[in-house]
Design an enzyme around this catalytic site. Structure first.
Site, PDB file in Angstrom:
ATOM      1  N   SER A  88      -9.810  -0.771   7.205  1.00 37.84           N
ATOM      2  CA  SER A  88      -9.161  -0.570   5.902  1.00 37.84           C
ATOM      3  C   SER A  88      -8.524  -1.803   5.270  1.00 37.84           C
ATOM      4  O   SER A  88      -8.181  -1.778   4.090  1.00 37.84           O
ATOM      5  CB  SER A  88      -8.115   0.540   6.005  1.00 37.84           C
ATOM      6  OG  SER A  88      -8.758   1.785   6.019  1.00 37.84           O
ATOM      7  N   SER A 141      -9.618   1.481   3.042  1.00 40.07           N
ATOM      8  CA  SER A 141      -8.767   2.265   2.176  1.00 40.07           C
ATOM      9  C   SER A 141      -7.702   1.439   1.448  1.00 40.07           C
ATOM     10  O   SER A 141      -7.109   1.942   0.490  1.00 40.07           O
ATOM     11  CB  SER A 141      -8.090   3.363   2.997  1.00 40.07           C
ATOM     12  OG  SER A 141      -7.172   2.819   3.932  1.00 40.07           O
ATOM     13  N   LYS A 165       0.850  -1.192   0.000  1.00 41.01           N
ATOM     14  CA  LYS A 165       0.000   0.000   0.000  1.00 41.01           C
ATOM     15  C   LYS A 165       0.889   1.245   0.000  1.00 41.01           C
ATOM     16  O   LYS A 165       1.938   1.254   0.662  1.00 41.01           O
ATOM     17  CB  LYS A 165      -0.872  -0.042   1.252  1.00 41.01           C
ATOM     18  CG  LYS A 165      -1.909   1.056   1.372  1.00 41.01           C
ATOM     19  CD  LYS A 165      -2.756   0.806   2.626  1.00 41.01           C
ATOM     20  CE  LYS A 165      -3.857   1.825   2.827  1.00 41.01           C
ATOM     21  NZ  LYS A 165      -4.686   1.514   4.009  1.00 41.01           N
TER      22      LYS A 165
END
Ligand SMILES: *[C@@H]1O[C@H](CO)[C@@H](O)[C@H](O)[C@H]1NC(C)=O
Ligand SMILES: *[C@@H]1O[C@H](CO)[C@@H](O)[C@H](O)[C@H]1NC(C)=O
Ligand SMILES: *[C@@H]1O[C@H](CO)[C@@H](O)[C@H](O)[C@H]1NC(C)=O
Length: 503
Positions: free
Chosen positions: A204, A180, A98
């Site tokens: 997330s 996310s 990420k």
């Protein structure tokens, strides 16, 4: 258009001796390496080829590591010379990170925002250092919901960031990929990489895993950390997003452990079992496990979505596999826990965010922004770039207005601790539970405020073919039990299907 791309890929995803990257597991890759049917470099090239074809539509990969092929060649050399022995399961395996997990290389670490583009962190996140040490290949960085959706809550589209645009759910392109850690989940789901890492403050990892039919493992806070663009050290954690439970466990084994840059990893490292987590990959792992069912509100939410039967069937499966299902339980004050305003989670986080973000930015080796105030100014200066007119930055402004941990924040923190003690902790102890079973990622705040671990695995597809997951959560350090439970459930159900890229 995408249908054509996909059929072309059937040809290009084949490696030597018919090795296919579609649904490849770490075990199948290691076997192919050992039998000389595949090299790490070939594997990286297969993924790069697939990314080149699919990423213009999916937009889940933000950057490719310019050194990925060199790292793969190095892993191949080590394997041929039989050095680096015994080799980790991740040796030569591509991992996507990420875009909030710091790397000390040619890649950027920007949380999706132009404000941090070109900044230099100057060190690897603890998890990255550990991945490099075992010979994993860092393939690139994944897109995310910009600033973890923490710039203007509810206004940043999930899977959207200024630098990457809108990422797509590979199952139903028009459906949300959730966030996310959207890019990490999408990329793994669409077979653009073997495994990925996401981060979670509240939902997330769990939510995008649920919506993209992959396995998301949110570790106990402190088990994995340091070197990530922060929201709050009280809740932030880094975890694997993979296609199978065993892949997630091999990644977890590689990334946990003490990190001298993060005090929280000191006490949490006592949770790590000797020999690591892979011994919990037990197909009979559900036998005798006590699983709590909290119908209100979680099964009611699922029922409202037309998913009641799906989850009832899963409860049957859990019982058939030997679990003891303890039904109709309540988490005290659950309405408050799920309301971030009422619980105090919002009050605590905005103050903690300012403190931890400013500390992170101060330590960067180079950056044009050094504080939250600088980022707010950047957003105002470049409204087109960051869509500031549309998305705004009300949470940034609220955070900027805080002044450390004062009376209000202390009260909020005490309330959160109390909610957690009288909530999940009490329930788990009163009923001697090994885990709670919850449809989708709807209990993320329960896990978030207590620093608790959870694992989500594919549970099915709704009437629109959008994936849905089922999560199993427990007390701190209960990863071993959660792995036994989810692995046995996965082996008994085998629900995951690769994505059809439905328009
Ligand atoms: C990182 O950002 C710079 C722009 O500041 C860009 O030139 C570079 O290509 C980026 N790195 C990667 C690996 O995309
Ligand atoms: C959440 O709590 C706040 C007050 O603490 C209240 O005003 C609000 O209506 C609640 N939201 C929901 C959805 O219940
Ligand atoms: C903690 O929770 C209990 C039960 O929900 C409540 O009675 C008590 O007043 C709370 N204490 C604090 C300090 O909030």
């Amino acid at each position: 258009m995408l249908w054509i791309i996909v059929s072309v890929l059937v040809i290009t995803t084949k490696g030597h001796d018919d090795f296919s990257i579609e649904e490849a597991t770490i075990e199948s890759i290691q076997r192919a390496f050992a039998e000389d049917k595949l090299t790490s470099l070939q594997l990286v090239d297969l993924y790069l080829n697939r990314i080149q074809n699919l990423n213009p539509v999916l937009r889940s990969v933000l950057e490719i590591n310019p050194h990925a092929r060199v790292q793969a060649e190095e892993a191949d050399r080590q394997r041929r010379s039989n050095s680096h022995h015994p080799r980790s399961f991740l040796h030569g395996v591509p991992v996507l990170l990420k875009d909030t997990i710091a790397t000390d290389d040619k890649m950027n670490t920007t949380v999706g925002s132009y404000a941090l583009l070109g900044s230099v962190v100057g060190w690897d996140a603890g998890v990255v250092e550990k991945l490099r040490n075992v010979g994993a290949v860092i393939l690139g960085k994944a897109i995310l919901t910009e600033w973890y959706s923490f710039r203007a809550l509810g206004k940043t589209p999930n899977g959207w960031c200024a630098r990457g645009g809108q990422a797509q759910n590979p199952y139903v392109l028009s459906a949300t990929p959730c966030g996310s850690s959207s890019g990490s989940a999408i990329s793994v789901a669409a077979n653009l990489v073997t495994v990925s890492l996401g981060t979670e403050t509240d939902g997330s990892i769990l939510c995008p895993s649920s919506f993209n039919s992959v396995v998301g493992l949110k570790p106990t806070v402190g088990l994995t950390r340091a070197g990530v663009i922060p929201v709050t050290p009280r809740q932030d954690t880094i975890g694997p997003i993979c296609r199978t439970v065993s892949d997630a466990v091999y990644v977890l084994d590689a990334i946990v452990g003490f990190d001298s840059n993060d005090e929280a990893t000191r006490y949490a490292s006592y949770y790590i079992p000797p020999g690591g987590y892979k011994r919990f990959l037990n197909p009979c792992g559900l036998k005798g496990k006590r699983l709590g069912i909290v119908r209100n509100p979680f099964f009611k939410i699922a029922q409202g979505l037309g998913l009641a039967q799906t989850f009832e069937n899963h409860l049957h499966t859990l019982r058939r596999q030997g679990a003891i299902v303890v039904d109709n339980l309540q988490i005290a004050n659950i309405d408050v826990i799920l309301n971030v305003t009422a619980s105090g989670e919002a009050v605590a986080i905005v103050a903690e965010f300012k403190l931890s973000l400013n500390a992170y930015l101060r330590e960067l080796v180079a950056s044009s922004v050094r504080s939250l105030a600088d980022i707010i100014a950047f957003n105002l200066k470049f409204p087109d770039l960051e869509l500031t007119d549309k998305i705004g930055q009300d949470i940034f402004l609220a955070a900027q207005a805080t002044n450390g941990i004062g009376a209000q924040e202390k009260a909020a923190l005490a309330n959160l601790e109390n909610l957690s003690k009288n909530g999940l902790e009490k329930l788990m102890r009163d009923y001697k539970l090994d885990a709670v079973v919850i449809p989708r990622a709807d209990a993320s705040s329960v896990y978030a405020i207590g620093g608790f671990p959870a694992i989500i695995v594919p549970a099915g597809y709704d009437s629109q073919r959008v994936p849905i997951g089922i999560s199993f959560g427990g007390l701190k350090g209960s990863e071993g039990k959660l792995i036994e439970i989810t692995y046995a459930f996965e082996q008994a159900t085998k629900i995951r299907k690769p994505p059809p890229f439905k328009p």
